[in-house]
Design an enzyme around this catalytic site. Structure first.
Site, PDB file in Angstrom:
ATOM      1  N   HIS A  80     -39.859  37.070  -7.345  1.00  0.00           N
ATOM      2  CA  HIS A  80     -38.460  37.121  -6.695  1.00  0.00           C
ATOM      3  C   HIS A  80     -37.683  37.820  -7.838  1.00  0.00           C
ATOM      4  O   HIS A  80     -37.850  37.578  -9.202  1.00  0.00           O
ATOM      5  CB  HIS A  80     -37.791  35.699  -6.642  1.00  0.00           C
ATOM      6  N   TYR A 208     -29.197  29.025  -4.043  1.00  0.00           N
ATOM      7  CA  TYR A 208     -28.162  27.757  -4.670  1.00  0.00           C
ATOM      8  C   TYR A 208     -26.743  27.683  -4.121  1.00  0.00           C
ATOM      9  O   TYR A 208     -26.189  28.546  -4.386  1.00  0.00           O
ATOM     10  CB  TYR A 208     -28.167  28.169  -6.201  1.00  0.00           C
ATOM     11  N   PRO A 300     -33.109  19.612 -12.561  1.00  0.00           N
ATOM     12  CA  PRO A 300     -34.159  20.612 -12.097  1.00  0.00           C
ATOM     13  C   PRO A 300     -33.174  21.600 -11.671  1.00  0.00           C
ATOM     14  O   PRO A 300     -33.867  22.807 -11.363  1.00  0.00           O
ATOM     15  CB  PRO A 300     -34.585  19.698 -10.855  1.00  0.00           C
ATOM     16  N   LYS A 304     -36.256  24.530 -14.910  1.00  0.00           N
ATOM     17  CA  LYS A 304     -36.995  24.746 -16.392  1.00  0.00           C
ATOM     18  C   LYS A 304     -37.825  23.643 -16.811  1.00  0.00           C
ATOM     19  O   LYS A 304     -38.790  24.075 -17.692  1.00  0.00           O
ATOM     20  CB  LYS A 304     -35.735  24.597 -17.378  1.00  0.00           C
ATOM     21  N   TYR A 392     -32.343  32.497 -16.627  1.00  0.00           N
ATOM     22  CA  TYR A 392     -33.292  32.117 -15.352  1.00  0.00           C
ATOM     23  C   TYR A 392     -34.679  32.616 -15.546  1.00  0.00           C
ATOM     24  O   TYR A 392     -35.508  31.847 -15.189  1.00  0.00           O
ATOM     25  CB  TYR A 392     -32.471  32.272 -13.982  1.00  0.00           C
TER      26      TYR A 392
END
Ligand code: FAD
Ligand code: DHB
Length: 402
Positions: A80, A208, A300, A304, A392
């Protein structure tokens, strides 16, 4: 009840827990010619089917590839290059590739666990599943022991070092004297209801979503399997959530974009996870080293947990390699501080993502507007977007002294 005692077995490193931390540590030590035994409270089937995290940082991907266990991940994992943030009815993309030159791999934690178990058994390494009553003794001396019950007998490992990789509910952390251990904790007033569904993911990238009814996340495990999450009360009964209600809520919270609809399908698995931030310091006492969830938990949001476990065991393996090569203890002495520098930055990121994306019962209208302004800023400023992207895809893994 008196148990038969099996004579102690000598091993360089005793590893408690066959999650990502314990299994990867065993693999790295094997490659360095250091002997270890992994003991695990659950069965092989249980740990191989336990659905948890799904996003691997670039650094985690690199470690798996470099150590020869990345082949299936490279075949089946989904690379991704960005992610979508949805809020106020809009979808905005953060482009990891453009902002950092890096990407993440969507590949289930249980798949990593399967690959590590297969590699370990193939190389003749030992994993003892289904143990109970694990005990750790003598960590302040030179020959600590790990003992456990298996098939009605007490077995003992006489070790040089013990690695406590037994997760948040394990026994290792409690083996460090309470007056030595400092604990930092924040418990969130919500949890995540997670499902695995047999339905093609409705987006190529993760979504998200900040929604006034609560956070939602669209993720996936393959082109046929979706992984979806909903913010819910922390102690929510799963019985309150028949599949129809879950889909209805997901459709509302993830809505946005012309004609866009989640494809629904049979729910294969579902469960509720409570959320907390937690750090125990130091991560070493005497000859016991804590790694992964045994020492720290992140909420979550931001994916990570498993990546932190990988970072810890890389540092630990380096320290142990140096020790067995020439007796140098600098790496081991620096273990806790080296790991904690990275862990606290990741704690900050996970907390920040969590507070930005969830709804809080006690939030004021001001708090709500501030949250939306932050998301708007994040998705319109290159500087702000870069801070999300670089965290990220993963902050550099500092392997500590060579
Ligand atoms: P674990 O994977 O917990 O492994 C520890 C192992 O030790 C377990 O197999 C356990 O059975 C074993 N053990 C425990 N006690 C003993 C004992 N006394 N003796 C022997 N063995 C013992 N992270 C994300 O990024 N995204 C997610 O969606 C996500 N979902 C999660 C859902 C749940 C329910 C949980 C608990 C965690 C989730 N995480 C998630 C976090 C992530 O999965 C963990 O950070 C990761 O598993 C840490 O790996 P670990 O090896 O340190 O610990
Ligand atoms: C997944 C879990 C996460 O916590 C996250 O932030 C992204 C994806 C997952 O399970 O796929």
């Amino acid at each position: 009840m008196a148990h038969r005692h099996v004579p102690a077995k000598k091993v360089q490193v005793g590893i408690i827990g066959a999650g990502p931390a314990g299994l990867l540590l065993a693999h790295l030590l094997h490659l360095a010619g250091i002997s270890s035994v992994v003991i695990e409270a659950k069965s092989r089937k249980y740990v191989e089917e336990r659905i948890r995290a799904g996003v691997l940082e670039q650094g985690t991907v690199d470690v798996l590839r470099e150590t020869g266990i990345g082949a299936r991940m490279d075949r089946e994992g989904l690379l991704h290059h960005g992610t979508i943030l949805k809020f106020a009815g809009e979808a905005r993309r953060i482009d990891f590739q453009d902002l950092t030159g890096q990407a993440v791999m969507v590949y289930g934690q249980h798949e990593v666990v399967k690959d590590l178990i297969a590699a370990r058994l193939e190389s003749g390494g030992e994993i003892v599943f289904d143990v109970s009553d694990t005990r750790i003794d003598g960590i302040e001396g030179r020959e600590p022991t790990v003992s456990y019950l298996k098939d009605g007998a007490r077995h003992t490992l006489a070790c040089d070092f013990v690695a406590g990789c037994d997760g948040f509910h394990g026994v290792s952390r409690a083996a460090i004297p309470a007056d030595v251990l400092r604990v930092y904790e924040r418990v969130y007033p919500f949890g995540w209801l997670g499902i695995l569904a047999k339905s093609p993911p409705a987006s190529e990238e993760l979504i998200y979503a900040n929604h006034e009814r609560g956070f939602a996340l669209l993720s996936m495990r393959s082109p046929e399997i979706s992984r979806l999450y909903l913010q819910c009360p922390p102690d929510e009964e799963i019985a309150n959530w028949p599949d129809e209600r879950i889909w209805e809520e997901l459709q509302v919270r993830l809505a946005g974009g012309e004609g866009w609809r989640l494809e629904e399908g049979p729910v294969i698995q579902k469960g509720v996870t409570a959320m907390r931030s937690f750090v125990a310091e130091p991560m070493r006492h005497g000859r016991l080293f804590l790694a992964g969830d045994a020492a720290h938990i992140v909420p979550p949001t931001g994916a990570k947990g498993m990546n932190l476990a990988v970072g810890d065991v890389r540092v630990l393996a380096r320290g142990l390699e140096a020790f067995y090569r020439d007796g140098g203890e600098d790496g081991l002495a620096a273990y806790s501080d080296t790991c904690l520098r990275r862990i606290w930055k990741v704690q900050r990121f996970s907390w920040w993502m969590t507070q930005m994306l969830h709804t809080f019962d006690d939030a004021s209208p001001f708090d709500r507007r501030r949250q939306l302004a932050e998301l708007d800023y994040l998705t319109t400023s290159r500087a702000a977007a870069t801070t999300l992207a670089e965290n990220y895809v993963g902050l550099p893994m500092d392997w500590g002294p060579q």
